[in-house]
Design a protein around this motif. Structure first.
Motif, PDB file in Angstrom:
ATOM      1  N   ARG A  95       0.829  -1.213   0.000  1.00  0.00           N
ATOM      2  CA  ARG A  95       0.000   0.000   0.000  1.00  0.00           C
ATOM      3  C   ARG A  95       0.859   1.258   0.000  1.00  0.00           C
ATOM      4  O   ARG A  95       0.481   2.287  -0.567  1.00  0.00           O
ATOM      5  CB  ARG A  95      -0.921   0.004   1.222  1.00  0.00           C
ATOM      6  CG  ARG A  95      -2.049  -0.989   1.142  1.00  0.00           C
ATOM      7  CD  ARG A  95      -3.076  -0.606   0.083  1.00  0.00           C
ATOM      8  NE  ARG A  95      -3.736   0.635   0.418  1.00  0.00           N
ATOM      9  CZ  ARG A  95      -4.881   0.723   1.108  1.00  0.00           C
ATOM     10  NH1 ARG A  95      -5.461  -0.388   1.536  1.00  0.00           N
ATOM     11  NH2 ARG A  95      -5.432   1.880   1.366  1.00  0.00           N
ATOM     12  N   LEU A  96       2.019   1.184   0.634  1.00  0.00           N
ATOM     13  CA  LEU A  96       2.924   2.332   0.689  1.00  0.00           C
ATOM     14  C   LEU A  96       3.849   2.416  -0.518  1.00  0.00           C
ATOM     15  O   LEU A  96       4.485   3.446  -0.758  1.00  0.00           O
ATOM     16  CB  LEU A  96       3.767   2.278   1.965  1.00  0.00           C
ATOM     17  CG  LEU A  96       3.023   2.479   3.286  1.00  0.00           C
ATOM     18  CD1 LEU A  96       3.937   2.145   4.454  1.00  0.00           C
ATOM     19  CD2 LEU A  96       2.533   3.916   3.409  1.00  0.00           C
ATOM     20  N   GLY A  97       3.952   1.316  -1.266  1.00  0.00           N
ATOM     21  CA  GLY A  97       4.844   1.298  -2.419  1.00  0.00           C
ATOM     22  C   GLY A  97       6.296   1.227  -2.035  1.00  0.00           C
ATOM     23  O   GLY A  97       7.161   1.824  -2.700  1.00  0.00           O
ATOM     24  N   VAL A  98       6.613   0.495  -0.949  1.00  0.00           N
ATOM     25  CA  VAL A  98       7.994   0.386  -0.475  1.00  0.00           C
ATOM     26  C   VAL A  98       8.304  -1.079  -0.210  1.00  0.00           C
ATOM     27  O   VAL A  98       7.425  -1.940  -0.214  1.00  0.00           O
ATOM     28  CB  VAL A  98       8.219   1.204   0.815  1.00  0.00           C
ATOM     29  CG1 VAL A  98       7.935   2.687   0.577  1.00  0.00           C
ATOM     30  CG2 VAL A  98       7.330   0.682   1.960  1.00  0.00           C
ATOM     31  N   THR A  99       9.569  -1.358   0.039  1.00  0.00           N
ATOM     32  CA  THR A  99       9.969  -2.699   0.447  1.00  0.00           C
ATOM     33  C   THR A  99       9.653  -2.895   1.930  1.00  0.00           C
ATOM     34  O   THR A  99       9.432  -1.927   2.667  1.00  0.00           O
ATOM     35  CB  THR A  99      11.476  -2.911   0.220  1.00  0.00           C
ATOM     36  OG1 THR A  99      12.200  -2.027   1.086  1.00  0.00           O
ATOM     37  CG2 THR A  99      11.847  -2.645  -1.239  1.00  0.00           C
ATOM     38  N   GLU A 100       9.648  -4.159   2.353  1.00  0.00           N
ATOM     39  CA  GLU A 100       9.387  -4.429   3.765  1.00  0.00           C
ATOM     40  C   GLU A 100      10.510  -3.879   4.647  1.00  0.00           C
ATOM     41  O   GLU A 100      10.268  -3.505   5.803  1.00  0.00           O
ATOM     42  CB  GLU A 100       9.218  -5.936   3.980  1.00  0.00           C
ATOM     43  CG  GLU A 100       7.931  -6.478   3.352  1.00  0.00           C
ATOM     44  CD  GLU A 100       7.646  -7.904   3.750  1.00  0.00           C
ATOM     45  OE1 GLU A 100       7.645  -8.194   4.975  1.00  0.00           O
ATOM     46  OE2 GLU A 100       7.434  -8.731   2.853  1.00  0.00           O
ATOM     47  N   ARG A 101      11.716  -3.820   4.117  1.00  0.00           N
ATOM     48  CA  ARG A 101      12.814  -3.233   4.886  1.00  0.00           C
ATOM     49  C   ARG A 101      12.569  -1.743   5.127  1.00  0.00           C
ATOM     50  O   ARG A 101      12.764  -1.234   6.240  1.00  0.00           O
ATOM     51  CB  ARG A 101      14.130  -3.444   4.144  1.00  0.00           C
ATOM     52  CG  ARG A 101      15.349  -2.902   4.876  1.00  0.00           C
ATOM     53  CD  ARG A 101      16.614  -3.198   4.103  1.00  0.00           C
ATOM     54  NE  ARG A 101      17.792  -2.682   4.795  1.00  0.00           N
ATOM     55  CZ  ARG A 101      19.029  -2.790   4.330  1.00  0.00           C
ATOM     56  NH1 ARG A 101      19.247  -3.427   3.170  1.00  0.00           N
ATOM     57  NH2 ARG A 101      20.042  -2.300   5.015  1.00  0.00           N
ATOM     58  N   THR A 102      12.132  -1.032   4.085  1.00  0.00           N
ATOM     59  CA  THR A 102      11.805   0.390   4.241  1.00  0.00           C
ATOM     60  C   THR A 102      10.625   0.567   5.188  1.00  0.00           C
ATOM     61  O   THR A 102      10.592   1.504   5.991  1.00  0.00           O
ATOM     62  CB  THR A 102      11.487   1.015   2.878  1.00  0.00           C
ATOM     63  OG1 THR A 102      12.627   0.878   2.022  1.00  0.00           O
ATOM     64  CG2 THR A 102      11.132   2.492   3.018  1.00  0.00           C
ATOM     65  N   LEU A 103       9.671  -0.346   5.104  1.00  0.00           N
ATOM     66  CA  LEU A 103       8.522  -0.287   6.005  1.00  0.00           C
ATOM     67  C   LEU A 103       8.978  -0.367   7.458  1.00  0.00           C
ATOM     68  O   LEU A 103       8.485   0.378   8.317  1.00  0.00           O
ATOM     69  CB  LEU A 103       7.545  -1.427   5.694  1.00  0.00           C
ATOM     70  CG  LEU A 103       6.387  -1.607   6.674  1.00  0.00           C
ATOM     71  CD1 LEU A 103       5.506  -0.362   6.721  1.00  0.00           C
ATOM     72  CD2 LEU A 103       5.554  -2.843   6.301  1.00  0.00           C
ATOM     73  N   ARG A 104       9.929  -1.249   7.748  1.00  0.00           N
ATOM     74  CA  ARG A 104      10.422  -1.380   9.125  1.00  0.00           C
ATOM     75  C   ARG A 104      11.074  -0.068   9.602  1.00  0.00           C
ATOM     76  O   ARG A 104      10.919   0.337  10.757  1.00  0.00           O
ATOM     77  CB  ARG A 104      11.406  -2.537   9.221  1.00  0.00           C
ATOM     78  CG  ARG A 104      10.731  -3.911   9.143  1.00  0.00           C
ATOM     79  CD  ARG A 104      11.693  -5.021   9.549  1.00  0.00           C
ATOM     80  NE  ARG A 104      12.766  -5.192   8.581  1.00  0.00           N
ATOM     81  CZ  ARG A 104      12.697  -6.007   7.528  1.00  0.00           C
ATOM     82  NH1 ARG A 104      11.594  -6.710   7.296  1.00  0.00           N
ATOM     83  NH2 ARG A 104      13.737  -6.125   6.704  1.00  0.00           N
ATOM     84  N   TYR A 110       1.572  -5.501  11.518  1.00  0.00           N
ATOM     85  CA  TYR A 110       1.701  -4.364  12.420  1.00  0.00           C
ATOM     86  C   TYR A 110       0.324  -3.876  12.858  1.00  0.00           C
ATOM     87  O   TYR A 110      -0.662  -3.963  12.117  1.00  0.00           O
ATOM     88  CB  TYR A 110       2.449  -3.218  11.730  1.00  0.00           C
ATOM     89  CG  TYR A 110       3.854  -3.573  11.309  1.00  0.00           C
ATOM     90  CD1 TYR A 110       4.933  -3.429  12.184  1.00  0.00           C
ATOM     91  CD2 TYR A 110       4.104  -4.074  10.032  1.00  0.00           C
ATOM     92  CE1 TYR A 110       6.222  -3.764  11.797  1.00  0.00           C
ATOM     93  CE2 TYR A 110       5.388  -4.412   9.632  1.00  0.00           C
ATOM     94  CZ  TYR A 110       6.438  -4.256  10.522  1.00  0.00           C
ATOM     95  OH  TYR A 110       7.717  -4.589  10.138  1.00  0.00           O
ATOM     96  N   GLU A 111       0.296  -3.327  14.074  1.00  0.00           N
ATOM     97  CA  GLU A 111      -0.917  -2.683  14.562  1.00  0.00           C
ATOM     98  C   GLU A 111      -0.526  -1.551  15.494  1.00  0.00           C
ATOM     99  O   GLU A 111       0.534  -1.577  16.116  1.00  0.00           O
ATOM    100  CB  GLU A 111      -1.813  -3.675  15.293  1.00  0.00           C
ATOM    101  CG  GLU A 111      -1.192  -4.301  16.529  1.00  0.00           C
ATOM    102  CD  GLU A 111      -2.121  -5.317  17.158  1.00  0.00           C
ATOM    103  OE1 GLU A 111      -3.346  -5.227  16.934  1.00  0.00           O
ATOM    104  OE2 GLU A 111      -1.632  -6.208  17.875  1.00  0.00           O
ATOM    105  N   LEU A 112      -1.409  -0.539  15.569  1.00  0.00           N
ATOM    106  CA  LEU A 112      -1.182   0.598  16.448  1.00  0.00           C
ATOM    107  C   LEU A 112      -1.693   0.228  17.828  1.00  0.00           C
ATOM    108  O   LEU A 112      -2.897   0.096  18.039  1.00  0.00           O
ATOM    109  CB  LEU A 112      -1.909   1.831  15.901  1.00  0.00           C
ATOM    110  CG  LEU A 112      -1.434   3.200  16.387  1.00  0.00           C
ATOM    111  CD1 LEU A 112       0.037   3.406  16.067  1.00  0.00           C
ATOM    112  CD2 LEU A 112      -2.277   4.292  15.751  1.00  0.00           C
TER     113      LEU A 112
END
Length: 325
Positions: free
Chosen positions: A31-40, A63-65
């Motif tokens: 959804r963000l258009g990034v890799t999972e590493r960038t997401l972390r 992930y959850e808030l």
């Protein structure tokens, strides 16, 4: 790969986390258009800002808030902010949160774009405080938990106090009930929960101010068709089905004095034509006991003009009050 700045991406990530309880990692990264590493890295950026983002590891991780010890800044779309303002205005009008809610509305107004800001300002200006005579304090955390359950389709375990009624259905005891919330509706100064009662296998209309605790069970349920089409129509139909007792109370005091003393508690006062020293107060409820209880607030002489049922109840209770005193 996304070309937006890390700050903008982090804000978008925060918006997604607030919109849904849990996101699988790969889906959120997509959804963000990034890799999972960038997401972390983006998740860590939010954590440094005070957001409690919980990570679940494993094949079904994500992930959850999570709930935190402090309230960090929140991100709302204009439509969400307007919806929040409308709900807050309704709550303030119910008198359950009063001036605190109006302060929150003012803060929303300050940070909103010019267009929505005018509508929020109009909402805040239109609010007049006052609660029904028997309204209990509303627990905002309970209201929020029920709203989330309506949105997510999650079964709840609640502690509910059923008050005595004219029909005799309620007995005033607190019991645990398992419900599947369908909608929350503000009406006549109160919040109502439309829900499916699991034990009774039927639809119920519950007053939120009588819910003392609301706990999520983690169990999801498929959507049910609410009788009448939606929650608001269900509430309207149930209200019409209940007999309503109404009475006009002639108060031996000028309307200015009555309004000043009763402001924030009651409305519907009318100056008596031709008698500047008298005020009429129109009250109504589905229970006569509520009308009688409202009269305890009056410090002036008064009489019931047009309700034999209320007059009879007062006569019955008068002897008990006298004996108790």
């Amino acid at each position: 790969m996304s070309e937006i700045s890390p700050t903008s991406r982090a804000l978008h990530l925060l918006e997604l986390l607030q919109a849904r309880r849990f996101w699988p990692g790969p889906e959120l990264a997509d959804r963000l258009g990034v890799t999972e590493r960038t997401l972390r890295r983006d998740v860590e950026r939010l954590r440094t800002l005070g957001y409690h983002v919980a990570a679940r590891r494993g094949p079904e991780g994500g992930y959850e808030l999570a709930t935190g010890g402090e309230l960090p800044p929140l991100v709302f779309t204009p439509d969400e902010a307007l919806a929040l303002a409308a709900a807050a205005a309704s709550s303030a009008a119910a008198g359950s949160t009063g001036e605190v809610t109006l302060t929150a509305l003012a803060k929303l107004e300050q940070v909103m774009p010019q267009g929505p800001r005018g509508r929020v300002r109009a909402l805040r200006a239109a609010v007049s405080l006052g609660a029904p005579p028997d309204a209990a304090p509303l627990d905002a955390s309970v209201l929020a938990m029920l709203a989330l359950a309506c949105r997510d389709g999650e079964r709840m375990r609640i502690r509910y106090v059923s008050a005595p009624s004219v029909s005799g259905e309620g007995d005033g005891e607190e019991r645990t009930r398992r419900v599947e919330p369908a909608g929350l509706v503000p009406r006549n100064g109160r919040w109502y929960l439309v829900c499916w009662d699991v034990e009774r296998e039927d639809w119920r209309l519950l007053r939120v101010d009588r819910v003392h605790r609301a706990e999520p069970t983690g169990l999801r349920f498929p959507p049910r068709a609410v009788p009448g089409g939606d929650a608001a129509a269900f509430v309207a139909e149930r209200m019409r089905a209940q007999p309503v007792f109404a009475a006009t109370i002639r108060i031996a005091a000028p309307i200015d004095a009555v309004t000043q003393r009763m402001a924030g508690y009651a409305r519907d006062f009318t100056a008596v034509a031709g008698d500047a020293g008298a005020t009429d107060w129109r009250i109504a409820d589905v229970r006569l006991e509520v009308l009688a209880g409202a009269l305890l607030w009056l410090v002036w002489p008064y009489r019931v003009l047009d309700s034999p049922e209320l007059s009879a109840l007062l006569a019955d209770r008068a002897a008990r009050f006298a004996a108790a005193s």
